[in-house]
Design a protein around this motif. Structure first.
Motif, PDB file in Angstrom:
ATOM      1  N   ALA A   1      73.549   9.313  25.904  1.00 32.44           N
ATOM      2  CA  ALA A   1      73.013   9.110  25.009  1.00 32.44           C
ATOM      3  C   ALA A   1      71.386   8.878  26.145  1.00 32.44           C
ATOM      4  CB  ALA A   1      72.265   8.203  23.764  1.00 32.44           C
ATOM      5  N   THR A   2      70.350   8.640  25.945  1.00 35.05           N
ATOM      6  CA  THR A   2      68.866   8.446  26.003  1.00 35.05           C
ATOM      7  C   THR A   2      67.876   8.221  24.867  1.00 35.05           C
ATOM      8  OG1 THR A   2      67.760  10.699  26.131  1.00 35.05           O
ATOM      9  CG2 THR A   2      68.766   9.895  27.802  1.00 35.05           C
ATOM     10  N   THR A   3      68.744   7.743  23.727  1.00 35.25           N
ATOM     11  CA  THR A   3      68.216   7.190  22.602  1.00 35.25           C
ATOM     12  C   THR A   3      67.272   6.099  23.572  1.00 35.25           C
ATOM     13  OG1 THR A   3      69.659   6.603  22.016  1.00 35.25           O
ATOM     14  CG2 THR A   3      68.252   8.386  21.085  1.00 35.25           C
TER      15      THR A   3
ATOM     16  N   LEU B   1      77.984  15.859  23.311  1.00 35.77           N
ATOM     17  CA  LEU B   1      76.683  14.982  23.907  1.00 35.77           C
ATOM     18  C   LEU B   1      76.184  15.271  25.739  1.00 35.77           C
ATOM     19  CD1 LEU B   1      74.101  13.797  22.983  1.00 35.77           C
ATOM     20  CD2 LEU B   1      74.511  11.483  24.075  1.00 35.77           C
ATOM     21  N   ASP B   2      76.914  15.384  26.980  1.00 40.04           N
ATOM     22  CA  ASP B   2      76.650  15.467  27.742  1.00 40.04           C
ATOM     23  C   ASP B   2      76.549  17.049  27.980  1.00 40.04           C
ATOM     24  OD1 ASP B   2      79.657  16.035  27.315  1.00 40.04           O
ATOM     25  OD2 ASP B   2      80.176  15.403  30.034  1.00 40.04           O
TER      26      ASP B   2
ATOM     27  N   ALA C   1      75.938  12.428  15.245  1.00 41.99           N
ATOM     28  CA  ALA C   1      76.485  13.183  15.380  1.00 41.99           C
ATOM     29  C   ALA C   1      78.259  13.344  16.241  1.00 41.99           C
ATOM     30  CB  ALA C   1      75.982  14.984  15.301  1.00 41.99           C
ATOM     31  N   ALA C   2      76.829  12.863  17.874  1.00 45.46           N
ATOM     32  CA  ALA C   2      78.277  12.502  18.465  1.00 45.46           C
ATOM     33  C   ALA C   2      79.479  12.163  18.706  1.00 45.46           C
ATOM     34  CB  ALA C   2      77.455  12.746  20.144  1.00 45.46           C
ATOM     35  N   CYS C   3      79.104  10.700  18.164  1.00 42.04           N
ATOM     36  CA  CYS C   3      79.871   9.534  18.306  1.00 42.04           C
ATOM     37  C   CYS C   3      80.624   9.992  16.988  1.00 42.04           C
ATOM     38  CB  CYS C   3      78.491   8.110  17.635  1.00 42.04           C
ATOM     39  SG  CYS C   3      77.524   7.127  18.592  1.00 42.04           S
TER      40      CYS C   3
ATOM     41  N   PHE D   1      72.151  21.979  19.053  1.00 40.10           N
ATOM     42  CA  PHE D   1      73.336  20.714  19.237  1.00 40.10           C
ATOM     43  C   PHE D   1      73.835  20.186  18.331  1.00 40.10           C
ATOM     44  CE2 PHE D   1      70.617  22.258  22.723  1.00 40.10           C
ATOM     45  CZ  PHE D   1      71.643  22.578  23.746  1.00 40.10           C
ATOM     46  N   GLU D   2      72.875  19.746  17.288  1.00 39.59           N
ATOM     47  CA  GLU D   2      73.703  18.883  16.314  1.00 39.59           C
ATOM     48  C   GLU D   2      74.899  19.562  15.417  1.00 39.59           C
ATOM     49  OE1 GLU D   2      72.147  16.351  12.242  1.00 39.59           O
ATOM     50  OE2 GLU D   2      70.806  16.931  13.685  1.00 39.59           O
TER      51      GLU D   2
END
Length: 634
Positions: free
Chosen positions: A475-477, A446-447, A462-464, A435-436
């Protein structure tokens, strides 16, 4: 077993009574038979088998001294043992023939007799003696005389130590056919350290050993005659419902299987005492009449019993199911594995995947190749093996296959519905690195990533970098990680905000939070220590956050950053239309009040919601400064 009244106990029965022998015990036994030490070293040292195998070989000995004829007779007897075991024996016998021939020539000091033909060894056509009927019965009844040459794992119960409670458990309670993680690892380690394991690995075309081999070489011999599976023999009278179920394919490489499970245990920080269910070790495999047949055990629906038991669920302290992936066998080519995953998901059991490093490397390498050739995200997912056709999955047993196919056909959606379940699971369990990579290339966002990837800081960054700070909403970080990633980019929470694409999470997580905040506010590359230090020495600063929708939270972050610049004498701060309330205005002004050297101040707070409290906070802060040039817009 006692000796006959009219004479000494037959040597076959002595051996059976002794049970599996170590090399030292075998040597002592052969001494008792009057076989010379030289012959033992050159021939019998290779015969470290279960007692019936030693009997089979030694029964063909017609003279007390060693000879090539003996080895040939033993080889002839070995033919009936099947091709796999014959290959193992042939290696022993080739070395034995050569060594025994040389030992015989040296011992007798003689040359070959005139006219003899040594190009082919004669075969004795006379029938070999068979063990007594009572001996055969004892072989069936005693597991501890059926084991392979390698010693049993520490703690495994022998046939004499098996209790009625253990046997009843094997007959009635599938969810309790468990062993601990530590016991599983130790058992597999003992198998892998054995000579038999290495021989099978050497003879395998792929250079691997699978669970079929483990079952044949170790599981059946160790458990035969006890009526208890390896798991029950290891756990003895400690009956625990399984808290972790292992889904695997019997054809998988044992070393990769062990690595995958240990990775899962380490990643999830599971205690080594967690009881797990592993079908090779949990089912009683021998089919010898001493315990339940496989048909009887399957009639108990062991997989469903384990999956539907509360002990597997996280609410009860369970750890769900883990599907192990290796390169040597496709997990979903086995219909039982497909069925297990489907039932677990339906039962709301947490199901995860654990992959060997080799499996992960091959998968990510293939995805990278497809990306390099311009493939779409969906094509890349297909290249990663996400798509399945469960209708092609098979069972080793035709009866099992018919049973499972009927169950699937009766479910809503049939095989097509099962395909969707398994495909969603496989996509969700893809390694985060895939995914990255796809997100970094702009092929997805990311979704569209897995739950694990959305909680992975490197993937979120990476998404940002590819799509802007707005990706943080998916994100769920944890809060600190998300804040660090946000600060690593320029100020703003909208799509399209610039990020340094070369920046890595490994760098961001080590940076001082104050440095990140200051760099974020002042548009300085995260980690650029030299520029940050220069900024701290500056006497003039002008920053404009017009229409950034900072709110009170954002205003506090800006204030904390600016408060670090103690050398400022001139400050221009634009906060026009940022949804600031009294709390945000107070934070801004308290920060400005810490800048004791400021003499020139331009502050724009228009189109905010300061209220009376906010306005009072602004006035009190300015009164604390020695301002000689003030431009204030509220």
């Amino acid at each position: 077993m006692s000796a006959d009244a009219g004479g000494p106990e037959p040597w076959e029965e002595q051996l059976l009574r002794a049970g599996p022998l170590t090399s030292q015990q075998l040597s002592l036994f052969l001494d008792k038979l009057g076989i010379s030490r030289d012959v033992q070293q050159n021939f019998c040292r290779e015969l470290r088998f279960a007692p019936e195998e030693i009997i089979r070989c030694l029964s063909s000995i017609s003279t007390p001294s060693g000879s090539p004829l003996r080895a040939t007779r033993a080889a002839r007897d070995a033919v009936i043992r099947g091709p796999e075991e014959l290959r193992q024996m042939l290696g022993h016998l080739r070395r034995s023939v050569a060594a025994a021939t040389q030992e015989l020539a040296e011992a007798e000091g003689a040359t070959q007799k005139e006219g003899s033909d040594t190009s082919a060894l004669p075969v004795d056509e006379s029938p070999k003696p068979e063990p007594s009927q009572s001996s055969q019965q004892q072989v069936q009844a005693r597991a501890d005389i059926q084991g392979p040459s390698v010693a049993r794992p520490a703690g495994m119960a022998s046939g004499e130590e098996v209790t009625d409670f253990m046997k009843d458990r094997q007959k009635e309670k599938p969810e309790q056919w468990s062993m601990t993680v530590r016991q599983w690892v130790d058992t597999v380690a003992v198998c892998m350290a054995s000579r038999e394991y290495e021989l099978v690995k050497e003879q395998s075309r792929e250079g691997t050993v699978n669970m079929h081999d483990i079952n044949r070489l170790f599981v059946k011999p160790w458990s035969e005659g006890t009526g208890c599976s390896l798991a029950v023999l290891m756990s003895r009278d400690v009956a625990c419902n399984a808290q972790l179920m292992i889904s695997h394919c019997w054809g998988e490489d044992v070393s990769e299987t062990k690595e995958s499970l240990q990775q899962h245990v380490a990643r999830c920080e599971l205690p080594e005492t967690v009881p797990l269910w592993f079908c090779v070790f949990s089912n009683y495999q021998p089919e010898d009449g001493a315990g339940p047949t496989l048909e009887h055990q399957l009639a108990l629906e062991p997989f469903s019993s384990v999956i539907e038991n509360l002990s597997l669920k996280s609410a009860a302290g369970g750890h769900g199911m883990v599907a192990l992936h290796t390169t040597s066998a496709d997990l979903y080519s086995r219909l039982w594995c497909v069925h297990e995953v489907d039932r677990a998901i339906e039962a709301d059991v947490a199901v995860t995947a654990s992959m060997s490093q080799k499996y992960t490397d091959l998968m990510t390498g293939r995805v990278q190749e497809f990306m390099d050739m311009g493939a779409s995200a969906e094509d890349c997912f297909r290249a990663a093996g996400v798509e399945v056709q469960c209708v092609k999955a098979r069972c080793g047993s035709k009866d099992d296959e018919k049973k499972l196919v009927k169950l699937i056909l009766q479910q809503k959606g049939g095989f097509n519905g099962l395909d969707r379940v398994v495909q969603n699971f496989r996509r969700e369990q893809l390694p985060d690195i895939i995914f990255e990579t796809l997100i970094g290339k702009g092929l997805t966002k990311l979704d569209g990533a897995s739950k694990s990837a959305r909680a992975n800081a490197a993937v979120v960054l990476a998404a940002c970098q590819a799509h802007g700070a707005g990706q943080l909403q998916h994100a769920t970080t944890n809060q600190e990680v998300s804040e660090r990633i946000r600060l690593a980019g320029f100020l703003g929470d909208h799509e399209g905000q610039p990020y340094d694409v070369e920046l890595k999470w490994e760098v961001i997580k080590e940076l001082d939070l104050e440095d990140l905040t200051l760099g974020h506010v002042c548009h300085i590359r995260a980690g650029d220590a030299a520029q940050l230090e220069q900024l701290r020495q500056n006497t003039t600063l002008s920053v404009d956050f017009r229409d950034k929708n900072l709110g009170d939270k954002g205003a506090k972050a800006v204030s904390q950053a600016i408060a670090q610049l103690k050398e400022l004498t001139t400050l221009t701060l634009g906060l026009y239309d940022n949804e600031l309330g009294a709390e945000g205005a107070k934070a801004v002004c308290e920060a400005i009040a810490q800048l004791k050297k400021v003499t020139t101040l331009t502050l724009d707070l228009r189109h905010n919601r300061l209220g009376r409290k906010g306005q009072d906070a602004v006035r009190e802060a300015i009164e604390q400064l020695k301002i000689t040039n003030l431009r204030l817009h509220v």
